[in-house]
Scaffold this motif. Structure first.
Motif, PDB file in Angstrom:
ATOM      1  N   UNK A 196      11.838  25.556 -26.818  1.00  0.00           N
ATOM      2  CA  UNK A 196      10.382  25.668 -26.936  1.00  0.00           C
ATOM      3  C   UNK A 196       9.792  25.991 -25.561  1.00  0.00           C
ATOM      4  N   UNK A 197       8.660  26.743 -25.534  1.00  0.00           N
ATOM      5  CA  UNK A 197       7.975  26.994 -24.253  1.00  0.00           C
ATOM      6  C   UNK A 197       7.080  25.809 -23.885  1.00  0.00           C
ATOM      7  N   UNK A 198       7.134  25.425 -22.621  1.00  0.00           N
ATOM      8  CA  UNK A 198       6.354  24.278 -22.165  1.00  0.00           C
ATOM      9  C   UNK A 198       5.485  24.711 -20.983  1.00  0.00           C
ATOM     10  N   UNK A 199       4.164  24.514 -21.117  1.00  0.00           N
ATOM     11  CA  UNK A 199       3.233  24.805 -20.019  1.00  0.00           C
ATOM     12  C   UNK A 199       2.111  23.783 -20.069  1.00  0.00           C
ATOM     13  N   UNK A 200       1.983  22.985 -19.025  1.00  0.00           N
ATOM     14  CA  UNK A 200       0.940  21.955 -18.980  1.00  0.00           C
ATOM     15  C   UNK A 200      -0.414  22.562 -18.610  1.00  0.00           C
ATOM     16  N   UNK A 201      -1.458  21.825 -18.962  1.00  0.00           N
ATOM     17  CA  UNK A 201      -2.794  22.205 -18.501  1.00  0.00           C
ATOM     18  C   UNK A 201      -3.565  20.936 -18.138  1.00  0.00           C
ATOM     19  N   UNK A 202      -4.633  21.124 -17.387  1.00  0.00           N
ATOM     20  CA  UNK A 202      -5.584  20.059 -17.084  1.00  0.00           C
ATOM     21  C   UNK A 202      -6.978  20.651 -17.122  1.00  0.00           C
ATOM     22  N   UNK A 203      -7.949  19.839 -17.464  1.00  0.00           N
ATOM     23  CA  UNK A 203      -9.327  20.332 -17.538  1.00  0.00           C
ATOM     24  C   UNK A 203     -10.304  19.254 -17.078  1.00  0.00           C
ATOM     25  N   UNK A 204     -11.428  19.726 -16.561  1.00  0.00           N
ATOM     26  CA  UNK A 204     -12.599  18.883 -16.291  1.00  0.00           C
ATOM     27  C   UNK A 204     -13.778  19.543 -16.969  1.00  0.00           C
ATOM     28  N   UNK A 205     -14.479  18.796 -17.806  1.00  0.00           N
ATOM     29  CA  UNK A 205     -15.616  19.319 -18.552  1.00  0.00           C
ATOM     30  C   UNK A 205     -16.853  18.491 -18.212  1.00  0.00           C
ATOM     31  N   UNK A 206     -17.947  19.174 -17.942  1.00  0.00           N
ATOM     32  CA  UNK A 206     -19.192  18.459 -17.622  1.00  0.00           C
ATOM     33  C   UNK A 206     -20.356  19.103 -18.360  1.00  0.00           C
ATOM     34  N   UNK A 207     -21.352  18.310 -18.674  1.00  0.00           N
ATOM     35  CA  UNK A 207     -22.557  18.822 -19.315  1.00  0.00           C
ATOM     36  C   UNK A 207     -23.660  18.950 -18.276  1.00  0.00           C
ATOM     37  N   UNK A 208     -24.248  20.129 -18.219  1.00  0.00           N
ATOM     38  CA  UNK A 208     -25.344  20.353 -17.290  1.00  0.00           C
ATOM     39  C   UNK A 208     -24.868  20.673 -15.885  1.00  0.00           C
ATOM     40  N   UNK A 209     -25.774  21.267 -15.118  1.00  0.00           N
ATOM     41  CA  UNK A 209     -25.473  21.602 -13.732  1.00  0.00           C
ATOM     42  C   UNK A 209     -25.632  20.364 -12.860  1.00  0.00           C
ATOM     43  N   UNK A 210     -25.248  20.492 -11.609  1.00  0.00           N
ATOM     44  CA  UNK A 210     -25.349  19.370 -10.677  1.00  0.00           C
ATOM     45  C   UNK A 210     -26.807  18.966 -10.468  1.00  0.00           C
ATOM     46  N   UNK A 211     -27.043  17.672 -10.329  1.00  0.00           N
ATOM     47  CA  UNK A 211     -28.381  17.180  -9.988  1.00  0.00           C
ATOM     48  C   UNK A 211     -28.778  17.590  -8.569  1.00  0.00           C
ATOM     49  N   UNK A 212     -27.782  17.803  -7.721  1.00  0.00           N
ATOM     50  CA  UNK A 212     -28.044  18.206  -6.338  1.00  0.00           C
ATOM     51  C   UNK A 212     -28.189  19.723  -6.276  1.00  0.00           C
ATOM     52  N   UNK A 213     -29.269  20.234  -5.697  1.00  0.00           N
ATOM     53  CA  UNK A 213     -29.472  21.684  -5.673  1.00  0.00           C
ATOM     54  C   UNK A 213     -28.423  22.398  -4.842  1.00  0.00           C
TER      55      UNK A 213
END
Length: 567
Positions: A196-213
């Motif tokens: 079988x082919x094996x490839x890991x992934x990682x993710x970061x998901x956020x809602x909205x833009x940063x509060x800091x401009x």
């Protein structure tokens, strides 16, 4: 119109542009300070509450209470000296994290900073790890994993376990250090009958833009290190236009705010594909996938990555970069062009703080240090000023004699400088040398979390924010809060007074227009500087006071500077 009058009119126009246009310029290109940490109402100082972003997550508006969402799935607690939270066993997500060392406001009962929240809750922000489905059939996003323990803590890793119908077993071993770094070991055991082919992934998901401009001097939003360099782009608007992809060996990617960072750190010796992309309802995701490997029956393969979620502390990021092989993680702090000056300024200031226990006092000691180092230069400056003042009559005579021949006049003036050993530029040296120091301290106060919510004395509860005490509303006794562009604080006023006396101590210029300019300049600077961090104003005010004392000393050595220019 005479040249003097024309110059004065030009100065008035420039001053008006500064007064009415400074706020726009500073907000976009040169942000001056953090938002106020306190406000003064009715003569009493009160903490200012923080503002939240619009809550969206996973393309669906968040309408449920965070506690309700957390209770909907089984969890493993996260307990470290500096973090508390939990891991969601449904989907194997790190989606609940608070930073116990940092508070939302300066109030004693303020809640700690909440960095991560689950999908469906307000301000959803989470990380997840898994495998690509290229024929592997890994656990789905709604799979409930089995855990070997109830608590993840330093020295106590937790293993999450799941399986599919094809004979493959999947394990995610999570470990955490005493600070903000998670280690993620992803293992596949192939008990099936085919490779079988094996490839890991990682993710970061956020809602909205940063509060800091995001501004010209401070980047917030998507950030990556790839191809050996730190990239402060794309920004959120670029990601809205389409996925932003790259392939690199070593590096990392994630989202940076002014003080907080989430960073996915794949194996630094392996090649990976990274991307930033936008989802529905203003959600954003950073993710990577490792290069696939073929796993034969009866064999297993483990791929290791790391995940940083925490405060951007200078010493800690340097430690991870220099001793734990995370490429340029220290570049998550956007030091900019003067990095070589800013970091030594920070480390010296931090060392002083650790000794005296007060950042305001540390800034004063830093100012004294800089003035002592620059004293020899100031001596040469005053000697040059004395020589320039002595040759003023000769220079005026040359200007009159050759007023119709500009080239000859310049030649004669340069010869006069050479003969009298005077240097007109020597007086600029101390000011030019202070520009990078001033800018470095500005960036240190604005960028480093070590300065956040640091008190000084009395009403100054945050050296990285503007002075909240202003006479515009009679120091809070009148029942209104003046707009920020009008609220000139006590410390900026003290700064303006120090600048006034420093200008008064200088030799009076011969030109009437220059006299008028110098008379107005301290008060224009008071307005411009009023929106800067109060710590920066403390530095500049103390520097002015020391300069006045220094000038008094040097005037005693060069008394001709205080004498009227002979005609």
């Amino acid at each position: 119109m005479t040249e003097d009058r024309r110059n004065f009119v030009l100065f008035i126009v420039l001053a008006g542009a500064i007064l009415f246009g400074w706020q726009f310029v500073s907000n976009r290109f040169f942000p001056t300070a953090n938002p106020p940490a306190t406000k003064i109402e009715g003569g009493k100082q009160k903490p200012v509450a923080t503002k939240s972003a619009d809550p969206t997550a996973d393309g669906v508006a968040a309408t449920r209470d965070r506690a309700v969402v957390l209770a909907e799935s089984p969890r493993v607690r996260i307990m470290t000296p500096r973090m508390q939270g939990s891991i969601n066993l449904k989907g194997a997500r790190i989606d609940d994290l608070t930073l116990t060392d940092y508070k939302e406001t300066v109030a004693k009962d303020s809640a700690p900073i909440r960095l991560l929240s689950p999908a469906g809750a307000k301000e959803a922000y989470f990380a997840g790890f898994g495998w690509r489905d290229d024929g592997l059939k890994p656990p789905a996003a709604d799979t409930v994993w089995q855990a070997t323990g109830n608590v993840l803590a330093p020295g106590k890793p937790v293993v999450l376990d799941a399986a599919n119908a094809s004979g493959q077993r999947f394990r995610i071993e999570l470990a955490v250090d005493n600070d903000y770094m998670f280690t993620v070991r992803q293992t596949v055991l192939n008990a099936g009958s085919a490779a079988v082919p094996v490839a890991t992934y990682g993710l970061v998901n956020r809602s909205g833009v940063s509060k800091d401009p995001d501004s010209w001097t401070i980047h917030t939003g998507p950030m990556s290190v790839n191809d050996g360099a730190a990239h402060y782009n794309p920004n959120f608007k670029d990601v809205d236009k389409g996925p932003q992809r790259f392939t690199t060996k070593g590096g990392w990617l994630g989202f940076t705010d002014k003080y907080w960072l989430t960073a996915l750190i794949p194996d630094q010796g392996a090649t990976f594909d990274g991307q930033f992309r936008a989802g529905a309802n203003q959600s954003y995701q950073a993710d990577y996938s490792a290069q696939p490997v073929t796993l034969a029956p009866g064999r297993s393969v483990t791929q290791t990555s790391r995940f940083f979620a925490g405060a951007k502390e200078v010493r800690l990021l340097d430690e991870y970069t220099d001793h734990q092989n995370v490429a340029k993680l220290d570049y998550a702090i956007d030091w900019g062009w003067f990095r070589l000056v800013e970091k030594p300024i920070f480390y010296y200031l931090d060392w002083l703080y650790r000794d005296v226990g007060n950042f305001g006092v540390a800034i004063i000691l830093l100012t004294i240090t800089i003035r002592l180092l620059m004293f020899p230069i100031a001596q040469r400056q005053f000697a040059s000023m004395a020589a320039m003042r002595a040759i003023q009559p000769k220079m005026k005579a040359l200007q009159e004699r050759y007023k119709d021949d500009k080239v000859r006049m310049q030649q004669e003036v340069m010869q006069l400088y050479k003969t009298e050993k005077a240097n007109p530029l020597a007086g600029c040296a101390p000011m030019l040398l202070q520009i990078p120091i001033f800018y470095a301290l500005y960036k240190v106060l604005l960028l480093t979390i070590e300065m956040r919510h640091q008190p000084f004395v009395l009403w100054i509860k945050d050296l990285s924010a503007p002075d909240p005490l202003t006479p515009v509303n009679l120091f809070g006794l009148l029942p209104f809060l003046p707009p920020h562009w009008l609220a000139i604080g006590v410390v900026p006023i003290i700064y303006g007074i120090s600048m006034y006396f420093q200008f008064k101590l200088n030799p009076a210029p011969m030109d009437d227009t220059q006299k008028q300019v110098f008379a107005l300049m301290p008060w224009i600077l008071t307005y411009v500087m009023s929106s800067f961090a109060v710590g920066l104003l403390i530095y500049w005010t103390v520097s002015n006071v020391l300069a006045i004392l220094q000038q008094q000393l040097l005037y005693s050595r060069h008394p001709q500077l205080k004498q009227a220019v002979p005609k």
